[in-house]
Design a protein around this motif. Structure first.
Motif, PDB file in Angstrom:
ATOM      1  N   HIS A   1       5.361   5.002   5.230  1.00  0.00           N
ATOM      2  CA  HIS A   1       4.198   5.084   4.349  1.00  0.00           C
ATOM      3  C   HIS A   1       3.058   4.218   4.873  1.00  0.00           C
ATOM      4  N   THR A   2       1.911   4.336   4.213  1.00  0.00           N
ATOM      5  CA  THR A   2       0.744   3.517   4.535  1.00  0.00           C
ATOM      6  C   THR A   2       0.168   2.960   3.238  1.00  0.00           C
ATOM      7  N   ASP A   3      -0.032   1.646   3.202  1.00  0.00           N
ATOM      8  CA  ASP A   3      -0.634   0.984   2.042  1.00  0.00           C
ATOM      9  C   ASP A   3      -2.119   0.772   2.298  1.00  0.00           C
ATOM     10  N   GLY A   4      -2.908   0.850   1.233  1.00  0.00           N
ATOM     11  CA  GLY A   4      -4.335   0.632   1.393  1.00  0.00           C
ATOM     12  C   GLY A   4      -4.999   0.130   0.132  1.00  0.00           C
ATOM     13  N   LEU A   5      -6.282  -0.135   0.287  1.00  0.00           N
ATOM     14  CA  LEU A   5      -7.143  -0.560  -0.813  1.00  0.00           C
ATOM     15  C   LEU A   5      -8.267   0.464  -0.921  1.00  0.00           C
ATOM     16  N   LEU A   6      -8.623   0.829  -2.146  1.00  0.00           N
ATOM     17  CA  LEU A   6      -9.704   1.781  -2.365  1.00  0.00           C
ATOM     18  C   LEU A   6     -10.904   1.053  -2.963  1.00  0.00           C
ATOM     19  N   PHE A   7     -12.061   1.262  -2.334  1.00  0.00           N
ATOM     20  CA  PHE A   7     -13.313   0.670  -2.796  1.00  0.00           C
ATOM     21  C   PHE A   7     -14.257   1.787  -3.215  1.00  0.00           C
TER      22      PHE A   7
ATOM     23  N   ASP B   1       6.446  -3.969   0.246  1.00  0.00           N
ATOM     24  CA  ASP B   1       7.819  -4.078   0.756  1.00  0.00           C
ATOM     25  C   ASP B   1       8.711  -2.975   0.209  1.00  0.00           C
ATOM     26  N   LYS B   2       8.359  -2.449  -0.969  1.00  0.00           N
ATOM     27  CA  LYS B   2       9.150  -1.374  -1.577  1.00  0.00           C
ATOM     28  C   LYS B   2       8.481  -0.011  -1.433  1.00  0.00           C
ATOM     29  N   ALA B   3       7.351   0.035  -0.736  1.00  0.00           N
ATOM     30  CA  ALA B   3       6.616   1.292  -0.547  1.00  0.00           C
ATOM     31  C   ALA B   3       6.318   1.940  -1.892  1.00  0.00           C
ATOM     32  N   PHE B   4       5.743   1.144  -2.795  1.00  0.00           N
ATOM     33  CA  PHE B   4       5.558   1.582  -4.182  1.00  0.00           C
ATOM     34  C   PHE B   4       4.203   1.119  -4.721  1.00  0.00           C
ATOM     35  N   ILE B   5       3.519   2.018  -5.415  1.00  0.00           N
ATOM     36  CA  ILE B   5       2.364   1.612  -6.209  1.00  0.00           C
ATOM     37  C   ILE B   5       2.662   1.962  -7.663  1.00  0.00           C
ATOM     38  N   GLY B   6       2.251   1.069  -8.563  1.00  0.00           N
ATOM     39  CA  GLY B   6       2.545   1.250  -9.984  1.00  0.00           C
ATOM     40  C   GLY B   6       1.294   1.503 -10.804  1.00  0.00           C
ATOM     41  N   ALA B   7       1.530   1.829 -12.063  1.00  0.00           N
ATOM     42  CA  ALA B   7       0.453   2.115 -13.021  1.00  0.00           C
ATOM     43  C   ALA B   7      -0.542   3.103 -12.420  1.00  0.00           C
ATOM     44  N   SER B   8      -0.007   4.135 -11.810  1.00  0.00           N
ATOM     45  CA  SER B   8      -0.835   5.121 -11.134  1.00  0.00           C
ATOM     46  C   SER B   8      -1.730   5.883 -12.112  1.00  0.00           C
TER      47      SER B   8
ATOM     48  N   LEU C   1      -1.586   4.623  -1.610  1.00  0.00           N
ATOM     49  CA  LEU C   1      -0.378   4.868  -0.830  1.00  0.00           C
ATOM     50  C   LEU C   1      -0.506   6.258  -0.225  1.00  0.00           C
ATOM     51  N   GLU C   2      -0.138   6.353   1.035  1.00  0.00           N
ATOM     52  CA  GLU C   2      -0.176   7.629   1.764  1.00  0.00           C
ATOM     53  C   GLU C   2       1.080   7.742   2.618  1.00  0.00           C
ATOM     54  N   ASP C   3       1.220   8.914   3.223  1.00  0.00           N
ATOM     55  CA  ASP C   3       2.269   9.080   4.216  1.00  0.00           C
ATOM     56  C   ASP C   3       1.973   8.198   5.426  1.00  0.00           C
ATOM     57  N   GLU C   4       2.911   8.165   6.343  1.00  0.00           N
ATOM     58  CA  GLU C   4       2.800   7.308   7.517  1.00  0.00           C
ATOM     59  C   GLU C   4       1.922   7.937   8.594  1.00  0.00           C
ATOM     60  N   PHE C   5       1.527   7.092   9.553  1.00  0.00           N
ATOM     61  CA  PHE C   5       0.811   7.554  10.738  1.00  0.00           C
ATOM     62  C   PHE C   5       1.798   8.218  11.678  1.00  0.00           C
TER      63      PHE C   5
ATOM     64  N   ILE D   1      -6.712  13.608  -4.125  1.00  0.00           N
ATOM     65  CA  ILE D   1      -6.492  12.243  -4.602  1.00  0.00           C
ATOM     66  C   ILE D   1      -5.848  12.401  -5.970  1.00  0.00           C
ATOM     67  N   HIS D   2      -4.649  11.844  -6.140  1.00  0.00           N
ATOM     68  CA  HIS D   2      -3.931  12.062  -7.398  1.00  0.00           C
ATOM     69  C   HIS D   2      -2.970  10.916  -7.702  1.00  0.00           C
ATOM     70  N   THR D   3      -2.213  11.070  -8.768  1.00  0.00           N
ATOM     71  CA  THR D   3      -1.252  10.049  -9.196  1.00  0.00           C
ATOM     72  C   THR D   3       0.061  10.204  -8.435  1.00  0.00           C
ATOM     73  N   GLY D   4       0.825   9.128  -8.416  1.00  0.00           N
ATOM     74  CA  GLY D   4       2.136   9.102  -7.786  1.00  0.00           C
ATOM     75  C   GLY D   4       2.505   7.669  -7.460  1.00  0.00           C
ATOM     76  N   ASN D   5       3.772   7.446  -7.128  1.00  0.00           N
ATOM     77  CA  ASN D   5       4.251   6.083  -6.913  1.00  0.00           C
ATOM     78  C   ASN D   5       4.819   5.800  -5.529  1.00  0.00           C
ATOM     79  N   THR D   6       5.331   6.818  -4.851  1.00  0.00           N
ATOM     80  CA  THR D   6       5.944   6.606  -3.540  1.00  0.00           C
ATOM     81  C   THR D   6       5.498   7.711  -2.583  1.00  0.00           C
ATOM     82  N   ASP D   7       5.863   7.575  -1.315  1.00  0.00           N
ATOM     83  CA  ASP D   7       5.479   8.606  -0.350  1.00  0.00           C
ATOM     84  C   ASP D   7       6.160   9.942  -0.643  1.00  0.00           C
ATOM     85  N   LYS D   8       7.155   9.960  -1.496  1.00  0.00           N
ATOM     86  CA  LYS D   8       7.789  11.223  -1.901  1.00  0.00           C
ATOM     87  C   LYS D   8       6.856  12.040  -2.790  1.00  0.00           C
TER      88      LYS D   8
END
Length: 147
Positions: free
Chosen positions: A14-20, A112-119, A30-34, A90-97
């Protein structure tokens, strides 16, 4: 309107990021991997700047219209003209799945858990800003960049 995804962690899955939004921090992403060679549904989109429009057809649109109602949902946020990709949303979700190349948004992150919450919370805050700009015929662009 200017959206920037600043990718800060490229992991194997996966890929973690910040949105501005207009240079102000909005939420985590959170996105899929490179991958050097694209694997359908398992690869993040390339760095670059892309136009965002509303997409008012397809399964996600129907699901979000039902879930959020017509007063809120005006169409999916569609990242257009990405070379080698179609229907990047661009939508809701918690993991790369929960993504097949799309951008997920969340209010919390655990890289570390490849997770974003409160999507859903993040989406409900972020989406109206972008939808309003688009409905007022403002150009919206999203730039993806990797640290």
């Amino acid at each position: 309107m200017e959206l920037i995804v600043e990718r800060f962690n490229s992991a194997k899955t996966h890929t973690d990021g910040l949105l501005f939004v207009n240079k102000k921090f909005e939420c985590f992403t959170l996105e899929d991997e490179f991958r050097e060679v694209k694997v359908k549904g398992e690869t993040r989109i390339p760095n670059g700047t892309y136009k965002v429009e509303l997409r008012t057809e397809g399964g996600f649109h129907a699901d979000y219209l039902k879930k959020y109602g017509a007063n809120f949902h005006k169409g999916m946020l569609w990242v257009k003209n990405v070379p080698g990709f179609e229907y990047i949303l661009i939508h809701t979700g918690n993991t790369d799945k929960h993504t097949a190349g799309c951008l997920l948004v969340g209010s919390t992150a655990d890289k570390d858990k490849a997770f974003i919450g409160a999507s859903v919370n993040a989406y409900k805050t972020f989406y109206p800003k972008v939808a309003k700009a688009l409905l007022q015929n403002e150009d919206v662009y999203i730039t993806y960049k990797t640290r």
